[in-house]
Write a protein that holds these residues in place. Structure first.
Motif, short mmCIF file in Angstrom:
data_model
loop_
_atom_site.label_atom_id
_atom_site.label_comp_id
_atom_site.label_asym_id
_atom_site.label_seq_id
_atom_site.Cartn_x
_atom_site.Cartn_y
_atom_site.Cartn_z
N ALA A 192 0.82 -1.21 0.00
CA ALA A 192 0.00 0.00 0.00
C ALA A 192 0.85 1.26 0.00
CB ALA A 192 -0.94 -0.01 1.20
N ASP A 193 2.02 1.22 0.67
CA ASP A 193 2.89 2.40 0.69
C ASP A 193 3.77 2.50 -0.55
OD1 ASP A 193 2.10 3.68 3.01
OD2 ASP A 193 3.47 2.56 4.30
N THR A 194 3.77 1.45 -1.38
CA THR A 194 4.63 1.44 -2.56
C THR A 194 3.84 1.60 -3.85
OG1 THR A 194 6.09 -0.07 -1.37
CG2 THR A 194 6.48 0.13 -3.71
N HIS A 195 2.55 1.25 -3.84
CA HIS A 195 1.72 1.29 -5.04
C HIS A 195 0.52 2.20 -4.83
CE1 HIS A 195 4.00 -2.49 -5.36
NE2 HIS A 195 3.88 -2.36 -6.67
N ASP A 196 -0.19 2.45 -5.91
CA ASP A 196 -1.40 3.26 -5.86
C ASP A 196 -2.45 2.54 -5.01
OD1 ASP A 196 -3.79 4.61 -6.32
OD2 ASP A 196 -3.31 5.03 -8.40
N LYS A 197 -2.86 3.16 -3.92
CA LYS A 197 -3.80 2.53 -3.01
C LYS A 197 -5.15 2.29 -3.67
CE LYS A 197 -1.58 4.66 1.06
NZ LYS A 197 -0.52 5.32 0.26
N ALA A 198 -5.58 3.19 -4.54
CA ALA A 198 -6.86 3.02 -5.22
C ALA A 198 -6.83 1.79 -6.13
CB ALA A 198 -7.20 4.27 -6.03
N ARG A 199 -5.70 1.53 -6.76
CA ARG A 199 -5.58 0.35 -7.63
C ARG A 199 -5.65 -0.93 -6.81
NH1 ARG A 199 -1.24 -2.75 -9.86
NH2 ARG A 199 -1.84 -3.66 -11.86
N ILE A 200 -5.03 -0.93 -5.64
CA ILE A 200 -5.10 -2.11 -4.78
C ILE A 200 -6.54 -2.35 -4.33
CG2 ILE A 200 -4.36 -3.10 -2.58
CD1 ILE A 200 -1.74 -1.60 -2.88
N ILE A 201 -7.26 -1.28 -4.03
CA ILE A 201 -8.67 -1.43 -3.65
C ILE A 201 -9.45 -2.13 -4.74
CG2 ILE A 201 -10.82 -0.14 -3.27
CD1 ILE A 201 -9.19 1.93 -1.72
N ARG A 202 -9.23 -1.75 -6.00
CA ARG A 202 -9.97 -2.36 -7.10
C ARG A 202 -9.62 -3.84 -7.27
NH1 ARG A 202 -9.66 3.09 -8.93
NH2 ARG A 202 -7.57 2.90 -9.82
N ILE A 203 -8.35 -4.19 -7.06
CA ILE A 203 -7.95 -5.59 -7.15
C ILE A 203 -8.61 -6.41 -6.04
CG2 ILE A 203 -5.99 -7.18 -6.93
CD1 ILE A 203 -4.25 -4.99 -8.21
N VAL A 204 -8.60 -5.86 -4.84
CA VAL A 204 -9.19 -6.56 -3.69
C VAL A 204 -10.69 -6.76 -3.89
CG1 VAL A 204 -9.74 -6.28 -1.25
CG2 VAL A 204 -7.42 -5.85 -2.05
N LYS A 205 -11.38 -5.75 -4.40
CA LYS A 205 -12.82 -5.87 -4.58
C LYS A 205 -13.16 -6.86 -5.69
CE LYS A 205 -15.08 -4.10 -2.24
NZ LYS A 205 -15.42 -4.49 -0.84
N THR A 206 -12.29 -7.03 -6.66
CA THR A 206 -12.51 -8.06 -7.68
C THR A 206 -12.39 -9.45 -7.06
OG1 THR A 206 -11.61 -6.60 -9.40
CG2 THR A 206 -11.69 -8.97 -9.89
N ALA A 207 -11.39 -9.64 -6.18
CA ALA A 207 -11.22 -10.93 -5.52
C ALA A 207 -12.41 -11.25 -4.63
CB ALA A 207 -9.93 -10.91 -4.69
N GLU A 208 -13.03 -10.23 -4.05
CA GLU A 208 -14.17 -10.46 -3.16
C GLU A 208 -15.31 -11.18 -3.87
OE1 GLU A 208 -17.45 -7.94 -0.52
OE2 GLU A 208 -15.73 -6.90 -1.38
N ILE A 209 -15.50 -10.90 -5.14
CA ILE A 209 -16.59 -11.55 -5.88
C ILE A 209 -16.40 -13.07 -5.89
CG2 ILE A 209 -17.72 -11.75 -8.12
CD1 ILE A 209 -16.85 -8.83 -8.65
N GLY A 210 -15.18 -13.53 -6.20
CA GLY A 210 -14.91 -14.96 -6.22
C GLY A 210 -15.04 -15.59 -4.84
N ILE A 211 -14.58 -14.88 -3.80
CA ILE A 211 -14.67 -15.41 -2.44
C ILE A 211 -16.13 -15.61 -2.03
CG2 ILE A 211 -14.19 -14.93 -0.01
CD1 ILE A 211 -11.74 -13.29 -0.99
N MET A 212 -16.96 -14.63 -2.35
CA MET A 212 -18.36 -14.74 -1.96
C MET A 212 -19.09 -15.82 -2.74
SD MET A 212 -18.87 -12.97 0.60
CE MET A 212 -18.42 -11.52 1.55
N LEU A 213 -18.73 -16.03 -3.98
CA LEU A 213 -19.33 -17.14 -4.73
C LEU A 213 -19.00 -18.47 -4.06
CD1 LEU A 213 -18.62 -15.99 -8.40
CD2 LEU A 213 -20.89 -16.39 -7.40
#
Length: 434
Positions: free
Chosen positions: A75-96
């Motif tokens: 988070a301190d090395t990369h764009d935090k907003a981009r990490i948020i988008r990656i994490v929210k994409t993973a959430e879809i698979g986890i919830m399925l």
């Protein structure tokens, strides 16, 4: 607080606010639906119910212990907003996957379904580990210095309000509906995450350590040498040790001591969530934007007093006749319920007043390029403490202690939190971050 509420009109804050609200709602909806399903339908004795809840709690926070250091570095090395988008994409698979586990357990394949649900809890823990530092660390990049406390308070209040709504929904819908809803909410969260403004690295580039053990040790060592951070993290961590005990014992206490059904369990946790949110707002108003721990010791001592009162009220509760359980109407019209629920609300209010200023410390005591790692170090220590709390519940259950006995232990732990907060307040006499 009115100035803080004005942030909800601005793109630099609103998409993050909505995204984290939906994520916390979904996480809580899945976990609470799972716990209620196990407590009221899968298991038949208090010890098994309490041990399952403790195991689920421990698995949920294990990823924080192992991966928080890595998440903070990223988070301190990369764009935090981009990490948020990656994490929210993973959430879809986890919830399925988790929703499938619920449905499989519901159809009679209990062992397979339970394994899938618990493994989904671990994956949700990984999801939260990478999102957790960002929701606080991104605030100093998007907000002015005098808005950080208000923004932190709104994030904290929204988190507990999302727990409120997730808890209510989990208690009032079937497992089948819960399985479908968690998938839908994850899709909406993925969409709102698209609108979070960029938050690129603001300091020198880091060499990332991917070893979870050494990176966690180095992260904690690099953070805890700052006395104010050390005391703030210890205070928060001990508070969440208390929280983990309450999380584990509460559904079992509602079912077996208050003899109430799962809708009442949701009602009580909802009241607790409202109380924490109210406490977050009250402390922000009292401090008027100044970051200070001066009210924290008194707040957690008051919390201890009301925990003792709640334990006394629970011990003297008149149970439902026979093997029946109180429904919501019968529970709220019970002659002892008003005092019990008011006591619960006061526990939560003073808990919120205690912890919110301490989170603001973490993002303002260090430079902006270190905030995510600071929050991540806090998460490692917090979750190690919560793991200890969950394991302690299992051991105390084996020793024959019930939920009301553990409330007495919680009250004693509050006093230690007050001592830590008092030391933090003294450490800031020479000037806290504003």
């Amino acid at each position: 607080m009115m100035n803080a509420l004005g942030l909800l009109k601005q793109r630099r804050f609103l998409p993050l606010f909505v995204t984290q609200f939906l994520g916390a709602f979904n996480d809580n909806l899945f976990k609470h639906a799972m716990v209620l399903f196990a407590t009221y339908q899968l298991f038949r004795d208090p010890a098994s119910e309490q041990n399952f809840n403790a195991l689920a709690t421990g698995l949920a926070i294990l990823p924080f212990v192992l991966l928080s250091a890595l998440s903070g570095q990223l988070a301190d090395t990369h764009d935090k907003a981009r990490i948020i988008r990656i994490v929210k994409t993973a959430e879809i698979g986890i919830m399925l996957y988790g929703a499938a586990g619920m449905l499989i357990a519901r159809t009679g394949y209990v062992t397979t379904g339970v394994v899938m649900m618990l493994s989904a809890v671990v994956m949700l823990g990984v999801h939260s580990t990478f999102f957790g530092p960002i929701k606080y660390a991104i605030l100093p990049q998007h907000l002015d210095d005098d808005q950080v406390l208000g923004g932190t308070g709104l994030i904290e209040a929204a988190t507990y309000l999302s727990v409120l709504t997730g808890t209510i929904v989990a208690g009032w819908i079937s497992v089948e509906w819960a399985a479908g809803l968690v998938v839908v909410v994850s899709l909406i969260g993925w969409f709102t995450a698209r609108f979070v403004p960029p938050a690129p690295r603001s300091g020198p580039e880091l060499t990332i350590n991917f070893n979870p053990l050494t990176s966690s040790w180095h992260l904690i060592a690099a953070t805890m040498h700052i006395r104010r951070l050390f005391l703030a993290i210890l205070s928060i961590s001990f508070f969440w040790t208390i929280g983990s005990v309450l999380i584990v014992i509460f559904p079992v206490l509602v079912k077996n001591v208050l003899t109430a059904d799962q809708q009442v369990a949701s009602l009580t946790i909802a009241i607790f969530s409202i109380g924490v949110a109210i406490g977050s707002v009250i402390i922000n108003a009292l401090l008027k934007g100044r970051i200070s721990a001066r009210y924290s010791p008194a707040s957690v001592i008051a919390m201890a007093v009301f925990v003792l009162a709640f334990a006394f009220e629970a011990r003297n509760w008149v149970p439902a006749p026979g093997d029946s359980l109180y429904g919501v109407v019968d529970f709220v019209t019970h002659p002892q319920s008003l005092l019990l629920l008011a006591t619960l609300a006061l526990i939560a209010i003073f808990g919120g007043m205690f912890v919110v200023p301490l989170y603001a410390f973490l993002t303002t005591t260090v430079t902006k390029d270190q905030t995510a790692r600071t929050v991540a170090a806090n998460n490692v220590v917090n979750c190690a403490s919560m793991t200890v709390g969950a394991i302690s519940v299992i051991l105390l259950t084996k020793a024959g202690l019930g939920p009301t006995d553990m409330l007495l232990i919680v009250a004693g732990m509050c006093l230690i939190s007050a001592w830590l907060a008092a030391r933090l307040n003294r450490a800031c006499k020479d000037g806290c971050p504003a």
